[in-house]
Design a protein around this motif. Structure first.
Motif, mmCIF file in Angstrom:
data_model
loop_
_atom_site.group_PDB
_atom_site.id
_atom_site.type_symbol
_atom_site.label_atom_id
_atom_site.label_comp_id
_atom_site.label_asym_id
_atom_site.label_seq_id
_atom_site.Cartn_x
_atom_site.Cartn_y
_atom_site.Cartn_z
ATOM 1 N N ARG A 126 15.857 15.057 12.674
ATOM 2 C CA ARG A 126 15.524 15.257 14.093
ATOM 3 C C ARG A 126 14.024 15.105 14.372
ATOM 4 O O ARG A 126 13.587 15.251 15.518
ATOM 5 C CB ARG A 126 15.964 16.653 14.538
ATOM 6 N N MET A 127 13.248 14.819 13.366
ATOM 7 C CA MET A 127 11.795 14.792 13.470
ATOM 8 C C MET A 127 11.314 13.783 14.512
ATOM 9 O O MET A 127 11.825 12.671 14.622
ATOM 10 C CB MET A 127 11.229 14.430 12.087
ATOM 11 N N ASP A 128 10.304 14.183 15.291
ATOM 12 C CA ASP A 128 9.684 13.262 16.246
ATOM 13 C C ASP A 128 8.671 12.391 15.507
ATOM 14 O O ASP A 128 7.746 12.906 14.875
ATOM 15 C CB ASP A 128 8.966 14.037 17.355
ATOM 16 N N THR A 129 8.861 11.093 15.570
ATOM 17 C CA THR A 129 7.887 10.181 14.974
ATOM 18 C C THR A 129 6.987 9.615 16.071
ATOM 19 O O THR A 129 7.235 9.817 17.261
ATOM 20 C CB THR A 129 8.585 9.039 14.212
ATOM 21 N N ARG A 130 5.938 8.917 15.659
ATOM 22 C CA ARG A 130 4.976 8.348 16.606
ATOM 23 C C ARG A 130 4.850 6.860 16.353
ATOM 24 O O ARG A 130 5.032 6.386 15.234
ATOM 25 C CB ARG A 130 3.616 9.032 16.454
ATOM 26 N N GLU A 131 4.500 6.137 17.399
ATOM 27 C CA GLU A 131 4.400 4.679 17.284
ATOM 28 C C GLU A 131 3.377 4.259 16.232
ATOM 29 O O GLU A 131 3.538 3.229 15.567
ATOM 30 C CB GLU A 131 4.035 4.060 18.643
ATOM 31 N N ASP A 132 2.307 5.049 16.066
ATOM 32 C CA ASP A 132 1.255 4.664 15.118
ATOM 33 C C ASP A 132 1.397 5.362 13.770
ATOM 34 O O ASP A 132 0.474 5.324 12.950
ATOM 35 C CB ASP A 132 -0.133 4.927 15.703
ATOM 36 N N ASP A 133 2.533 6.015 13.513
ATOM 37 C CA ASP A 133 2.794 6.562 12.184
ATOM 38 C C ASP A 133 2.790 5.446 11.141
ATOM 39 O O ASP A 133 3.249 4.327 11.412
ATOM 40 C CB ASP A 133 4.170 7.235 12.135
ATOM 41 N N ILE A 134 2.313 5.770 9.943
ATOM 42 C CA ILE A 134 2.338 4.833 8.819
ATOM 43 C C ILE A 134 3.121 5.502 7.695
ATOM 44 O O ILE A 134 2.666 6.491 7.115
ATOM 45 C CB ILE A 134 0.912 4.494 8.345
ATOM 46 N N TRP A 135 4.292 4.984 7.400
ATOM 47 C CA TRP A 135 5.172 5.552 6.385
ATOM 48 C C TRP A 135 5.189 4.635 5.173
ATOM 49 O O TRP A 135 5.515 3.444 5.286
ATOM 50 C CB TRP A 135 6.592 5.693 6.930
ATOM 51 N N VAL A 136 4.827 5.161 4.013
ATOM 52 C CA VAL A 136 5.002 4.429 2.760
ATOM 53 C C VAL A 136 6.277 4.949 2.114
ATOM 54 O O VAL A 136 6.374 6.129 1.771
ATOM 55 C CB VAL A 136 3.792 4.594 1.821
ATOM 56 N N CYS A 137 7.260 4.073 1.987
ATOM 57 C CA CYS A 137 8.573 4.444 1.471
ATOM 58 C C CYS A 137 8.872 3.650 0.208
ATOM 59 O O CYS A 137 8.442 2.495 0.077
ATOM 60 C CB CYS A 137 9.656 4.180 2.517
ATOM 61 N N SER A 138 9.635 4.274 -0.683
ATOM 62 C CA SER A 138 9.959 3.595 -1.935
ATOM 63 C C SER A 138 10.978 4.411 -2.701
ATOM 64 O O SER A 138 11.187 5.590 -2.427
ATOM 65 C CB SER A 138 8.704 3.438 -2.811
ATOM 66 N N PHE A 139 11.602 3.768 -3.692
ATOM 67 C CA PHE A 139 12.303 4.503 -4.733
ATOM 68 C C PHE A 139 11.225 5.012 -5.688
ATOM 69 O O PHE A 139 10.203 4.348 -5.902
ATOM 70 C CB PHE A 139 13.282 3.580 -5.468
ATOM 71 N N SER A 140 11.441 6.169 -6.270
ATOM 72 C CA SER A 140 10.439 6.759 -7.155
ATOM 73 C C SER A 140 9.985 5.783 -8.243
ATOM 74 O O SER A 140 10.777 5.000 -8.763
ATOM 75 C CB SER A 140 11.009 8.025 -7.826
ATOM 76 N N ARG A 141 8.698 5.832 -8.585
ATOM 77 C CA ARG A 141 8.081 5.056 -9.669
ATOM 78 C C ARG A 141 8.037 3.565 -9.377
ATOM 79 O O ARG A 141 8.083 2.738 -10.287
ATOM 80 C CB ARG A 141 8.794 5.315 -11.007
ATOM 81 N N SER A 142 7.895 3.222 -8.101
ATOM 82 C CA SER A 142 7.870 1.805 -7.711
ATOM 83 C C SER A 142 6.483 1.299 -7.365
ATOM 84 O O SER A 142 6.324 0.168 -6.924
ATOM 85 C CB SER A 142 8.802 1.587 -6.502
ATOM 86 N N GLY A 143 5.470 2.133 -7.568
ATOM 87 C CA GLY A 143 4.110 1.764 -7.164
ATOM 88 C C GLY A 143 3.704 2.468 -5.886
ATOM 89 O O GLY A 143 2.840 1.990 -5.151
#
Length: 240
Positions: free
Chosen positions: A47-64
């Motif tokens: 339910r979290m409110d995100t923002r247009e200028d958010d920067i999310w780094v996503c990955s599977f663990s141990r991927s750099g």
């Protein structure tokens, strides 16, 4: 730039200098919608409110992930002094961890209070991320890596952490769970494909670890990171 609290405790410095020391990284785990993960505020995350200028780094663990976070932070801020003195998890909080034993795992409430542009790390599958982010509100930089290298690196991390509280945990045990999809954050193919299928979305940048660390190809990847970040922070770079 997000407001950061400088974390330079003697404990962290000592731990960094002594890589043989096993930290007390024993977190509770749970299974949510078929995915094994650390116990977290999963309903609040959805339910979290995100923002247009958010920067999310996503990955599977141990991927750099750490490399990508530091690269993103420095391109976004050019603040090398803060990068050298403030712990990464304080500048770039880990969404799924909220643990009072550690000064930088503060959970959703802390991230909600961060100044924009926020930089956030997550190992969650795409379908478990905040609904607003799934719909395109916020920028995602995803990094993928050869699963054979992930398996080796992840197992070594588990050994260092104490095997997720398991006695006699072996590499064969780990590979079995990694392949059959019951391991932490597994299944790996689904994790990667969820982001790969969205690689052409305007708010998603899909990176490959092997290309980022390759000097000539990596320059192009760095340009991609610059172009993915909020326009108010664009940095003009010249590449050969």
């Amino acid at each position: 730039m997000s407001e950061c609290k400088e974390v330079k405790t003697d404990e962290l410095i000592e731990r960094k200098d002594n890589t043989d020391e096993k930290p007390a990284f024993h977190f509770e785990r749970m299974v949510h919608r078929g995915v094994a993960m650390f116990k977290c505020e999963i309903d609040d995350i959805e339910r979290m409110d995100t923002r247009e200028d958010d920067i999310w780094v996503c990955s599977f663990s141990r991927s750099g992930t750490t490399m990508t976070q530091e690269m993103t932070y420095l391109v976004q801020t050019l603040d090398f002094q803060t990068a050298r003195t403030v712990y990464l998890d304080d500048r770039f909080p880990y969404l799924e961890l909220n643990d009072d034993r550690f000064p930088f795992y503060r959970g959703v409430k802390y991230i909600d209070q961060m100044k924009s542009p926020r930089m956030i790390k997550s190992h969650l599958h795409h379908f478990l991320l905040p609904i607003q982010l799934q719909k395109g509100k916020g920028r995602i930089i995803y990094i993928a890596r050869n699963p054979k290298d992930i398996a080796t690196s992840f197992f070594r991390l588990i050994q260092w952490m104490g095997g997720f509280n398991r006695i006699g945990y072996t590499f064969d045990n780990f590979v079995d769970t990694f392949v059959n999809g019951t391991g932490h954050n597994c299944p790996w193919p689904r994790h990667v494909l969820e982001f790969w299928e969205r690689r052409n979305d305007k708010n998603v940048l899909f990176l490959k670890y092997e290309e980022v660390v390759h000097v000539s190809i990596g320059n192009k990847m760095h340009r991609g990171v610059v172009e993915c970040l909020p326009s108010s922070s664009y940095i003009v770079l010249t590449y050969p």
